[in-house]
Scaffold this motif. Structure first.
Motif, PDB file in Angstrom:
ATOM      1  N   PRO A 192       7.099   2.656 -33.850  1.00  0.00           N
ATOM      2  CA  PRO A 192       7.844   1.871 -32.862  1.00  0.00           C
ATOM      3  C   PRO A 192       8.178   2.693 -31.618  1.00  0.00           C
ATOM      4  CG  PRO A 192       8.692   1.439 -35.057  1.00  0.00           C
ATOM      5  CD  PRO A 192       7.682   2.551 -35.197  1.00  0.00           C
ATOM      6  N   GLU A 193       7.892   2.085 -30.461  1.00  0.00           N
ATOM      7  CA  GLU A 193       8.027   2.737 -29.157  1.00  0.00           C
ATOM      8  C   GLU A 193       9.401   3.399 -28.957  1.00  0.00           C
ATOM      9  OE1 GLU A 193       5.223   2.562 -27.171  1.00  0.00           O
ATOM     10  OE2 GLU A 193       6.271   4.060 -25.938  1.00  0.00           O
ATOM     11  N   VAL A 194      10.447   2.698 -29.367  1.00  0.00           N
ATOM     12  CA  VAL A 194      11.810   3.179 -29.103  1.00  0.00           C
ATOM     13  C   VAL A 194      12.049   4.567 -29.704  1.00  0.00           C
ATOM     14  CG1 VAL A 194      12.738   1.928 -31.102  1.00  0.00           C
ATOM     15  CG2 VAL A 194      14.287   2.621 -29.271  1.00  0.00           C
ATOM     16  N   LEU A 195      11.402   4.844 -30.852  1.00  0.00           N
ATOM     17  CA  LEU A 195      11.623   6.139 -31.513  1.00  0.00           C
ATOM     18  C   LEU A 195      11.000   7.290 -30.727  1.00  0.00           C
ATOM     19  CD1 LEU A 195      11.069   5.158 -35.268  1.00  0.00           C
ATOM     20  CD2 LEU A 195      13.227   5.441 -34.028  1.00  0.00           C
ATOM     21  N   LEU A 196      10.044   6.967 -29.838  1.00  0.00           N
ATOM     22  CA  LEU A 196       9.373   7.995 -29.042  1.00  0.00           C
ATOM     23  C   LEU A 196      10.029   8.125 -27.670  1.00  0.00           C
ATOM     24  CD1 LEU A 196       5.707   6.808 -29.809  1.00  0.00           C
ATOM     25  CD2 LEU A 196       7.110   8.406 -31.123  1.00  0.00           C
ATOM     26  N   SER A 197      11.033   7.267 -27.385  1.00  0.00           N
ATOM     27  CA  SER A 197      11.582   7.150 -26.031  1.00  0.00           C
ATOM     28  C   SER A 197      12.494   8.317 -25.656  1.00  0.00           C
ATOM     29  CB  SER A 197      12.377   5.850 -25.903  1.00  0.00           C
ATOM     30  OG  SER A 197      13.568   5.934 -26.687  1.00  0.00           O
ATOM     31  N   GLY A 198      13.068   8.986 -26.652  1.00  0.00           N
ATOM     32  CA  GLY A 198      14.023  10.047 -26.360  1.00  0.00           C
ATOM     33  C   GLY A 198      15.405   9.519 -25.991  1.00  0.00           C
ATOM     34  N   HIS A 199      15.569   8.218 -25.978  1.00  0.00           N
ATOM     35  CA  HIS A 199      16.848   7.582 -25.603  1.00  0.00           C
ATOM     36  C   HIS A 199      17.709   7.433 -26.863  1.00  0.00           C
ATOM     37  CE1 HIS A 199      19.791   4.915 -23.994  1.00  0.00           C
ATOM     38  NE2 HIS A 199      19.128   4.654 -22.870  1.00  0.00           N
ATOM     39  N   GLN A 200      18.597   8.420 -27.100  1.00  0.00           N
ATOM     40  CA  GLN A 200      19.281   8.500 -28.396  1.00  0.00           C
ATOM     41  C   GLN A 200      20.148   7.279 -28.696  1.00  0.00           C
ATOM     42  OE1 GLN A 200      17.939  10.975 -30.028  1.00  0.00           O
ATOM     43  NE2 GLN A 200      18.833  10.060 -31.862  1.00  0.00           N
ATOM     44  N   ALA A 201      20.850   6.756 -27.692  1.00  0.00           N
ATOM     45  CA  ALA A 201      21.718   5.600 -27.926  1.00  0.00           C
ATOM     46  C   ALA A 201      20.888   4.386 -28.347  1.00  0.00           C
ATOM     47  CB  ALA A 201      22.545   5.277 -26.678  1.00  0.00           C
ATOM     48  N   LYS A 202      19.771   4.195 -27.664  1.00  0.00           N
ATOM     49  CA  LYS A 202      18.891   3.065 -28.018  1.00  0.00           C
ATOM     50  C   LYS A 202      18.314   3.241 -29.417  1.00  0.00           C
ATOM     51  CE  LYS A 202      17.117   0.822 -23.878  1.00  0.00           C
ATOM     52  NZ  LYS A 202      16.424   1.349 -22.680  1.00  0.00           N
ATOM     53  N   ILE A 203      17.980   4.490 -29.762  1.00  0.00           N
ATOM     54  CA  ILE A 203      17.425   4.772 -31.090  1.00  0.00           C
ATOM     55  C   ILE A 203      18.449   4.450 -32.172  1.00  0.00           C
ATOM     56  CG2 ILE A 203      16.673   6.639 -32.623  1.00  0.00           C
ATOM     57  CD1 ILE A 203      15.322   7.911 -30.111  1.00  0.00           C
ATOM     58  N   GLU A 204      19.693   4.869 -31.957  1.00  0.00           N
ATOM     59  CA  GLU A 204      20.752   4.591 -32.941  1.00  0.00           C
ATOM     60  C   GLU A 204      20.974   3.091 -33.090  1.00  0.00           C
ATOM     61  OE1 GLU A 204      21.661   6.690 -35.089  1.00  0.00           O
ATOM     62  OE2 GLU A 204      20.593   8.257 -33.983  1.00  0.00           O
ATOM     63  N   GLU A 205      20.932   2.385 -31.961  1.00  0.00           N
ATOM     64  CA  GLU A 205      21.115   0.925 -31.998  1.00  0.00           C
ATOM     65  C   GLU A 205      19.974   0.267 -32.786  1.00  0.00           C
ATOM     66  OE1 GLU A 205      21.717  -0.877 -28.081  1.00  0.00           O
ATOM     67  OE2 GLU A 205      20.762  -2.703 -28.836  1.00  0.00           O
ATOM     68  N   TRP A 206      18.743   0.723 -32.524  1.00  0.00           N
ATOM     69  CA  TRP A 206      17.580   0.178 -33.242  1.00  0.00           C
ATOM     70  C   TRP A 206      17.709   0.439 -34.741  1.00  0.00           C
ATOM     71  CZ3 TRP A 206      13.724   2.390 -36.283  1.00  0.00           C
ATOM     72  CH2 TRP A 206      12.610   1.592 -36.535  1.00  0.00           C
ATOM     73  N   ARG A 207      18.110   1.656 -35.092  1.00  0.00           N
ATOM     74  CA  ARG A 207      18.241   1.993 -36.517  1.00  0.00           C
ATOM     75  C   ARG A 207      19.289   1.119 -37.197  1.00  0.00           C
ATOM     76  NH1 ARG A 207      17.649   8.558 -35.879  1.00  0.00           N
ATOM     77  NH2 ARG A 207      15.393   8.588 -36.237  1.00  0.00           N
ATOM     78  N   TYR A 208      20.398   0.902 -36.511  1.00  0.00           N
ATOM     79  CA  TYR A 208      21.456   0.074 -37.085  1.00  0.00           C
ATOM     80  C   TYR A 208      20.963  -1.359 -37.294  1.00  0.00           C
ATOM     81  CZ  TYR A 208      25.833  -2.337 -37.832  1.00  0.00           C
ATOM     82  OH  TYR A 208      26.827  -3.124 -38.359  1.00  0.00           O
ATOM     83  N   GLU A 209      20.283  -1.906 -36.272  1.00  0.00           N
ATOM     84  CA  GLU A 209      19.751  -3.276 -36.387  1.00  0.00           C
ATOM     85  C   GLU A 209      18.750  -3.378 -37.544  1.00  0.00           C
ATOM     86  OE1 GLU A 209      18.117  -3.839 -32.535  1.00  0.00           O
ATOM     87  OE2 GLU A 209      20.052  -4.364 -31.617  1.00  0.00           O
ATOM     88  N   GLN A 210      17.881  -2.378 -37.671  1.00  0.00           N
ATOM     89  CA  GLN A 210      16.906  -2.356 -38.763  1.00  0.00           C
ATOM     90  C   GLN A 210      17.609  -2.308 -40.123  1.00  0.00           C
ATOM     91  OE1 GLN A 210      13.343  -2.300 -38.767  1.00  0.00           O
ATOM     92  NE2 GLN A 210      13.602  -3.056 -36.676  1.00  0.00           N
TER      93      GLN A 210
END
Ligand code: 6GU
Length: 225
Positions: A192-210
């Motif tokens: 998933p693109e977001v995990l490669l983005s380096g954007h930590q807040a977005k990554i944490e949000e994605w992980r929580y939603e998953q």
């Protein structure tokens, strides 16, 4: 913490505590697992440990005396917070129970076999009864290893930051999110693109939603709790 396991089959427990995290925890002195062969506490000539059930019926029952002698010897040497009987009709193990037990001092785990132990053992020596699921194992040994593993990995200093139990499935009543490692693309299968983005807040949000979506799909009962 010291965990004493009382069993008819000590050899069955050689391996689980001799590898990886559980071995390292013991090497570091954070946990001590000691396995006791119940046969050494038999007082009869034939080293008998079980006998026919009073009232008849199929199946042998583990005798009270060897268990009493083993538990009494241990209790004379140190204090124990719980004497736990491993039995399919015990309280169902979950992360909350593992967390709770990890905060205790020393524990004794008694492994059941056959039709179980003489009821007087449960009435007078046992403080808690645990099952690891609604199915029957041939003995309590593998269940005791599961309980000990779930506890020991939670002891302070056992896991590193990278393996921290804080991000485990169940630790906050959610299952863990999906994880990926290199390569970013394998035979057309992508991370998933977001995990490669380096954007930590977005990554944490994605992980929580998953985690929430996965929990709803796989363990809806956890969301009610
Ligand atoms: Cl603790 N013992 C046995 N014999 N079977 C089990 C169990 C325990 N937990 C689930 N099944």
């Amino acid at each position: 913490m010291r965990i004493d396991i009382i069993t008819l089959l000590p050899r069955l427990l050689d391996s689980p505590f001799s590898h990886s995290i559980l071995k390292r925890a013991q090497d570091k002195g954070l946990a001590e697992v000691v396995v006791h062969d119940l046969r050494e506490f038999s007082t009869s000539k034939q080293r008998q440990l079980d006998d026919y059930a009073y009232g008849g019926g199929a199946g042998m029952v583990m005798m009270i005396e060897p268990i009493d002698l083993c538990i009494s010897k241990l209790k004379a040497e140190r204090d124990y917070d719980e004497v736990i009987y491993m039995t399919p009709d015990g309280e169902l193990l979950n992360q909350g129970i593992a967390n709770e037990l990890s905060l205790k001092g020393n524990l004794i785990l008694l492994c059941g076999h056959y039709k179980g132990v003489d009821e007087r053992v449960r009435e007078h020596f046992i403080t808690r009864e645990i099952s690891i699921g609604n199915y029957v194992l041939s003995g309590g040994e593998l269940a005791a290893a599961v309980v000990a593993d779930a506890i020991i990995r939670l002891l302070p200093g056992v896991l590193s930051d990278e393996t921290s139990a804080l991000t485990d499935s169940f630790q906050d009543d959610l299952v863990a999110p999906p994880v990926y490692t290199r390569p970013a693309e394998y035979k057309g299968m992508v991370v998933p693109e977001v995990l490669l983005s380096g954007h930590q807040a977005k990554i944490e949000e994605w992980r929580y939603e998953q985690s929430v979506a996965r929990t709803r799909a796989r363990r809806p009962g956890l969301l009610d709790e």
